[in-house]
Design a protein around this motif. Structure first.
Motif, PDB file in Angstrom:
ATOM      1  N   TRP A  92       0.836  -1.204   0.000  1.00  0.00           N
ATOM      2  CA  TRP A  92       0.000   0.000   0.000  1.00  0.00           C
ATOM      3  C   TRP A  92       0.867   1.249   0.000  1.00  0.00           C
ATOM      4  CZ3 TRP A  92      -1.487   3.289   4.454  1.00  0.00           C
ATOM      5  CH2 TRP A  92      -2.553   4.171   4.150  1.00  0.00           C
ATOM      6  N   LEU A  93       1.927   1.259   0.803  1.00  0.00           N
ATOM      7  CA  LEU A  93       2.831   2.412   0.845  1.00  0.00           C
ATOM      8  C   LEU A  93       3.552   2.584  -0.492  1.00  0.00           C
ATOM      9  CD1 LEU A  93       4.363   2.005   4.419  1.00  0.00           C
ATOM     10  CD2 LEU A  93       2.790   3.801   3.658  1.00  0.00           C
ATOM     11  N   TYR A  94       3.943   1.476  -1.100  1.00  0.00           N
ATOM     12  CA  TYR A  94       4.589   1.566  -2.415  1.00  0.00           C
ATOM     13  C   TYR A  94       3.633   2.106  -3.469  1.00  0.00           C
ATOM     14  CZ  TYR A  94       9.258  -0.377  -1.772  1.00  0.00           C
ATOM     15  OH  TYR A  94      10.574  -0.547  -1.420  1.00  0.00           O
ATOM     16  N   LYS A  95       2.375   1.749  -3.363  1.00  0.00           N
ATOM     17  CA  LYS A  95       1.385   2.287  -4.317  1.00  0.00           C
ATOM     18  C   LYS A  95       1.303   3.799  -4.191  1.00  0.00           C
ATOM     19  CE  LYS A  95      -3.485   2.201  -5.644  1.00  0.00           C
ATOM     20  NZ  LYS A  95      -4.798   1.518  -5.563  1.00  0.00           N
ATOM     21  N   ILE A  96       1.219   4.283  -2.958  1.00  0.00           N
ATOM     22  CA  ILE A  96       1.132   5.732  -2.753  1.00  0.00           C
ATOM     23  C   ILE A  96       2.393   6.409  -3.271  1.00  0.00           C
ATOM     24  CG2 ILE A  96       0.959   7.565  -1.033  1.00  0.00           C
ATOM     25  CD1 ILE A  96      -0.590   5.577   0.730  1.00  0.00           C
ATOM     26  N   ALA A  97       3.564   5.874  -2.882  1.00  0.00           N
ATOM     27  CA  ALA A  97       4.829   6.484  -3.276  1.00  0.00           C
ATOM     28  C   ALA A  97       5.004   6.487  -4.788  1.00  0.00           C
ATOM     29  CB  ALA A  97       5.985   5.742  -2.615  1.00  0.00           C
ATOM     30  N   THR A  98       4.667   5.384  -5.426  1.00  0.00           N
ATOM     31  CA  THR A  98       4.824   5.284  -6.871  1.00  0.00           C
ATOM     32  C   THR A  98       3.977   6.314  -7.592  1.00  0.00           C
ATOM     33  OG1 THR A  98       5.331   2.918  -6.743  1.00  0.00           O
ATOM     34  CG2 THR A  98       4.566   3.767  -8.873  1.00  0.00           C
ATOM     35  N   ASN A  99       2.750   6.478  -7.153  1.00  0.00           N
ATOM     36  CA  ASN A  99       1.884   7.449  -7.816  1.00  0.00           C
ATOM     37  C   ASN A  99       2.290   8.890  -7.540  1.00  0.00           C
ATOM     38  OD1 ASN A  99      -0.507   6.069  -9.318  1.00  0.00           O
ATOM     39  ND2 ASN A  99      -0.237   4.855  -7.456  1.00  0.00           N
ATOM     40  N   ARG A 100       2.852   9.161  -6.370  1.00  0.00           N
ATOM     41  CA  ARG A 100       3.400  10.501  -6.106  1.00  0.00           C
ATOM     42  C   ARG A 100       4.574  10.767  -7.050  1.00  0.00           C
ATOM     43  NH1 ARG A 100      -0.621  10.388  -3.798  1.00  0.00           N
ATOM     44  NH2 ARG A 100      -1.305  11.498  -1.936  1.00  0.00           N
ATOM     45  N   ILE A 124      10.732  -0.888 -12.323  1.00  0.00           N
ATOM     46  CA  ILE A 124      11.256  -0.883 -10.949  1.00  0.00           C
ATOM     47  C   ILE A 124      10.451  -1.839 -10.078  1.00  0.00           C
ATOM     48  CG2 ILE A 124      11.579   0.500  -8.869  1.00  0.00           C
ATOM     49  CD1 ILE A 124      12.134   2.903 -10.668  1.00  0.00           C
ATOM     50  N   LEU A 125       9.138  -1.751 -10.146  1.00  0.00           N
ATOM     51  CA  LEU A 125       8.296  -2.599  -9.297  1.00  0.00           C
ATOM     52  C   LEU A 125       8.440  -4.074  -9.650  1.00  0.00           C
ATOM     53  CD1 LEU A 125       5.093  -0.369  -9.219  1.00  0.00           C
ATOM     54  CD2 LEU A 125       6.671  -0.766  -7.314  1.00  0.00           C
ATOM     55  N   ARG A 126       8.575  -4.381 -10.925  1.00  0.00           N
ATOM     56  CA  ARG A 126       8.656  -5.784 -11.351  1.00  0.00           C
ATOM     57  C   ARG A 126      10.091  -6.323 -11.283  1.00  0.00           C
ATOM     58  NH1 ARG A 126       6.781  -9.531 -12.083  1.00  0.00           N
ATOM     59  NH2 ARG A 126       6.316 -10.104 -14.248  1.00  0.00           N
ATOM     60  N   ASP A 127      11.028  -5.638 -11.946  1.00  0.00           N
ATOM     61  CA  ASP A 127      12.358  -6.209 -12.130  1.00  0.00           C
ATOM     62  C   ASP A 127      13.344  -5.880 -11.017  1.00  0.00           C
ATOM     63  OD1 ASP A 127      11.488  -7.367 -14.432  1.00  0.00           O
ATOM     64  OD2 ASP A 127      12.621  -6.095 -15.802  1.00  0.00           O
ATOM     65  N   VAL A 128      13.096  -4.798 -10.291  1.00  0.00           N
ATOM     66  CA  VAL A 128      13.990  -4.432  -9.189  1.00  0.00           C
ATOM     67  C   VAL A 128      13.447  -4.943  -7.861  1.00  0.00           C
ATOM     68  CG1 VAL A 128      15.039  -2.536  -7.900  1.00  0.00           C
ATOM     69  CG2 VAL A 128      14.879  -2.406 -10.395  1.00  0.00           C
ATOM     70  N   LEU A 129      12.157  -4.717  -7.617  1.00  0.00           N
ATOM     71  CA  LEU A 129      11.551  -5.091  -6.342  1.00  0.00           C
ATOM     72  C   LEU A 129      10.875  -6.453  -6.374  1.00  0.00           C
ATOM     73  CD1 LEU A 129      10.122  -1.569  -5.479  1.00  0.00           C
ATOM     74  CD2 LEU A 129      12.109  -2.682  -4.444  1.00  0.00           C
ATOM     75  N   PHE A 135       7.795  -7.390  -7.402  1.00  0.00           N
ATOM     76  CA  PHE A 135       6.357  -7.530  -7.202  1.00  0.00           C
ATOM     77  C   PHE A 135       5.764  -8.321  -8.375  1.00  0.00           C
ATOM     78  CE2 PHE A 135       6.921  -3.683  -4.535  1.00  0.00           C
ATOM     79  CZ  PHE A 135       6.244  -4.092  -3.395  1.00  0.00           C
ATOM     80  N   HIS A 136       4.696  -9.051  -8.119  1.00  0.00           N
ATOM     81  CA  HIS A 136       3.998  -9.783  -9.173  1.00  0.00           C
ATOM     82  C   HIS A 136       3.252  -8.805 -10.083  1.00  0.00           C
ATOM     83  CE1 HIS A 136       4.901 -13.635  -7.403  1.00  0.00           C
ATOM     84  NE2 HIS A 136       4.400 -13.248  -6.241  1.00  0.00           N
ATOM     85  N   ALA A 137       2.995  -9.226 -11.305  1.00  0.00           N
ATOM     86  CA  ALA A 137       2.312  -8.368 -12.279  1.00  0.00           C
ATOM     87  C   ALA A 137       0.955  -7.904 -11.761  1.00  0.00           C
ATOM     88  CB  ALA A 137       2.165  -9.096 -13.603  1.00  0.00           C
ATOM     89  N   ALA A 138       0.223  -8.803 -11.112  1.00  0.00           N
ATOM     90  CA  ALA A 138      -1.092  -8.432 -10.590  1.00  0.00           C
ATOM     91  C   ALA A 138      -0.978  -7.371  -9.495  1.00  0.00           C
ATOM     92  CB  ALA A 138      -1.804  -9.664 -10.050  1.00  0.00           C
ATOM     93  N   GLU A 139       0.064  -7.471  -8.663  1.00  0.00           N
ATOM     94  CA  GLU A 139       0.271  -6.459  -7.619  1.00  0.00           C
ATOM     95  C   GLU A 139       0.573  -5.104  -8.240  1.00  0.00           C
ATOM     96  OE1 GLU A 139       2.331  -8.336  -3.792  1.00  0.00           O
ATOM     97  OE2 GLU A 139       3.406  -8.880  -5.622  1.00  0.00           O
ATOM     98  N   VAL A 140       1.417  -5.109  -9.258  1.00  0.00           N
ATOM     99  CA  VAL A 140       1.780  -3.853  -9.922  1.00  0.00           C
ATOM    100  C   VAL A 140       0.561  -3.247 -10.606  1.00  0.00           C
ATOM    101  CG1 VAL A 140       3.228  -2.805 -11.696  1.00  0.00           C
ATOM    102  CG2 VAL A 140       4.161  -4.596 -10.216  1.00  0.00           C
ATOM    103  N   THR A 190      -4.514  -2.675 -16.108  1.00  0.00           N
ATOM    104  CA  THR A 190      -4.665  -4.115 -16.295  1.00  0.00           C
ATOM    105  C   THR A 190      -3.298  -4.807 -16.271  1.00  0.00           C
ATOM    106  OG1 THR A 190      -4.487  -3.959 -18.704  1.00  0.00           O
ATOM    107  CG2 THR A 190      -6.700  -3.716 -17.735  1.00  0.00           C
ATOM    108  N   VAL A 191      -3.329  -6.108 -16.030  1.00  0.00           N
ATOM    109  CA  VAL A 191      -2.093  -6.891 -16.051  1.00  0.00           C
ATOM    110  C   VAL A 191      -1.464  -6.854 -17.448  1.00  0.00           C
ATOM    111  CG1 VAL A 191      -1.145  -9.215 -15.860  1.00  0.00           C
ATOM    112  CG2 VAL A 191      -2.770  -8.392 -14.156  1.00  0.00           C
ATOM    113  N   SER A 192      -2.270  -6.904 -18.471  1.00  0.00           N
ATOM    114  CA  SER A 192      -1.735  -6.858 -19.840  1.00  0.00           C
ATOM    115  C   SER A 192      -1.031  -5.529 -20.098  1.00  0.00           C
ATOM    116  CB  SER A 192      -2.843  -7.083 -20.868  1.00  0.00           C
ATOM    117  OG  SER A 192      -3.827  -6.070 -20.781  1.00  0.00           O
ATOM    118  N   SER A 193      -1.552  -4.444 -19.527  1.00  0.00           N
ATOM    119  CA  SER A 193      -0.916  -3.142 -19.669  1.00  0.00           C
ATOM    120  C   SER A 193       0.442  -3.126 -18.969  1.00  0.00           C
ATOM    121  CB  SER A 193      -1.811  -2.052 -19.094  1.00  0.00           C
ATOM    122  OG  SER A 193      -1.186  -0.782 -19.172  1.00  0.00           O
ATOM    123  N   VAL A 194       0.502  -3.751 -17.798  1.00  0.00           N
ATOM    124  CA  VAL A 194       1.767  -3.859 -17.070  1.00  0.00           C
ATOM    125  C   VAL A 194       2.775  -4.642 -17.900  1.00  0.00           C
ATOM    126  CG1 VAL A 194       2.888  -4.950 -15.082  1.00  0.00           C
ATOM    127  CG2 VAL A 194       0.796  -3.613 -14.768  1.00  0.00           C
TER     128      VAL A 194
END
Length: 335
Positions: free
Chosen positions: A71-79, A161-166, A168-173, A180-184
């Protein structure tokens, strides 16, 4: 899972409980925001905004949807995405290259706002990456990698960053970015291709291990040659395609001959420096202090070396204003 009683208190408006929950993630969020923005100053602002938004929204947070960290990563990423999209971050200044004496610098397509990141800030900052991470943590904080990220479109930066560095699964990202997952997956494919093209263009062997005897040997040779203004010894350490960058100027000197010419002009003017070693972005770095005939030695810049094998592939000079981030003073006493 976070302690249920602590989360309940935070959701009820207990500031101390919230800080206990959120502050343990501050350092890793700072690293994340730095990767996205390329600027430590902008990253600190983004983290502050993230913590404020999290405090304001903690009452509606539930672990049934995502973990607190996610949840914190979601907020930070969008900021950070908002900051990346702000046109004001990209200076529009035009440079007249004819004003420079030979060798004339080469225009560079790197972000003018790029700043170094202190290794001291990395301590305890990164949790174990997820199983889908593709980058080593040392590579993922390197100056070259962070600079390359700044050239990608905002969403591609976030996804890679979210997928290859951290890891996270595609659905989480997809949930973090509200896509959508396809967009990710599509954004990730394009980002990987762009980064791979830059890596192939560099075409170099990896750097020596941080803190290894091999790295220490190169760094010692460089420092000795630089402080003694030994141009021949310096040039012998450089790759043929070395680049000397000078953020925030969007240009630098490319190739051994051009870099040597630039340094020769500096040394011919009688400028001599003392170096204080430190580390930035997992790489050797130095605070540089200009010698005076007598009296205090004043800060003149901050250098970060990019090594490949037993040579220097790049040297990036930052303004002396970054020195306090590394615990370095603005001046040194007389020798």
């Amino acid at each position: 899972m976070v302690p249920a009683d602590l989360l309940s208190r935070a959701r009820a408006g207990d500031g101390e409980a919230f800080r206990e929950l959120a502050e343990s993630h501050r350092r890793e969020l700072q690293v994340h925001c730095y990767r996205m923005l390329g600027s430590l100053a902008d990253a600190e602002d983004a983290v502050q905004e993230t913590m404020l938004a999290a405090w304001q929204g903690i009452g509606g947070f539930t672990e049934e949807r995502a973990s607190l960290r996610t949840w914190l990563y979601k907020i930070a990423t969008n900021r950070c995405l908002n900051a990346r999209r702000a046109a004001s971050r990209r200076p529009a200044r035009e440079w007249d290259m004819s004003q420079f004496q030979p060798p004339v610098p080469t225009p560079r397509d790197e972000a003018a706002w790029l700043q170094p990141f202190p290794d001291a800030f990395l301590e305890g900052a990164v949790d174990q990456p997820g199983p889908e991470a593709r980058y080593e943590q040392s590579e993922a904080i390197s100056l070259a990698f962070v600079a390359a990220l700044q050239l990608l479109p905002p969403r591609q930066v976030a996804v890679v960053i979210l997928r290859d560095v951290l890891g996270f699964h595609a659905a989480e990202v997809a949930g973090m970015l509200d896509v959508t997952v396809s967009s990710v997956n599509s954004a990730l494919k394009r980002a990987r291709a762009s980064l791979q093209r830059r890596q192939q263009a560099a075409g170099h062997q990896p750097p020596p291990t941080a803190g290894s005897p091999a790295e220490e040997a190169i760094v010692a040779l460089f420092a000795r040659a630089w402080e003694s203004a030994d141009l021949d010894a310096l040039v012998a350490l450089l790759t043929d395609d070395v680049f000397f960058a000078m953020p925030p100027e969007p240009f630098g000197y490319e190739g051994r001959e051009a870099v040597a010419g630039y340094w020769a002009r500096q040394f011919a003017a009688g400028r001599r420096f003392d170096l204080v070693p430190t580390r930035a972005n997992g790489q050797p770095a130095f605070g540089a202090y200009l010698r005076a005939p007598a009296g205090t030695r004043h800060a003149a810049g901050f250098y970060v070396l990019t090594l490949v094998g037993d040579q220097i592939r790049a040297m990036t000079r930052f303004e002396a204003t970054v020195l306090p981030w590394f615990g370095l003073p603005q001046s040194l006493p007389p020798r």
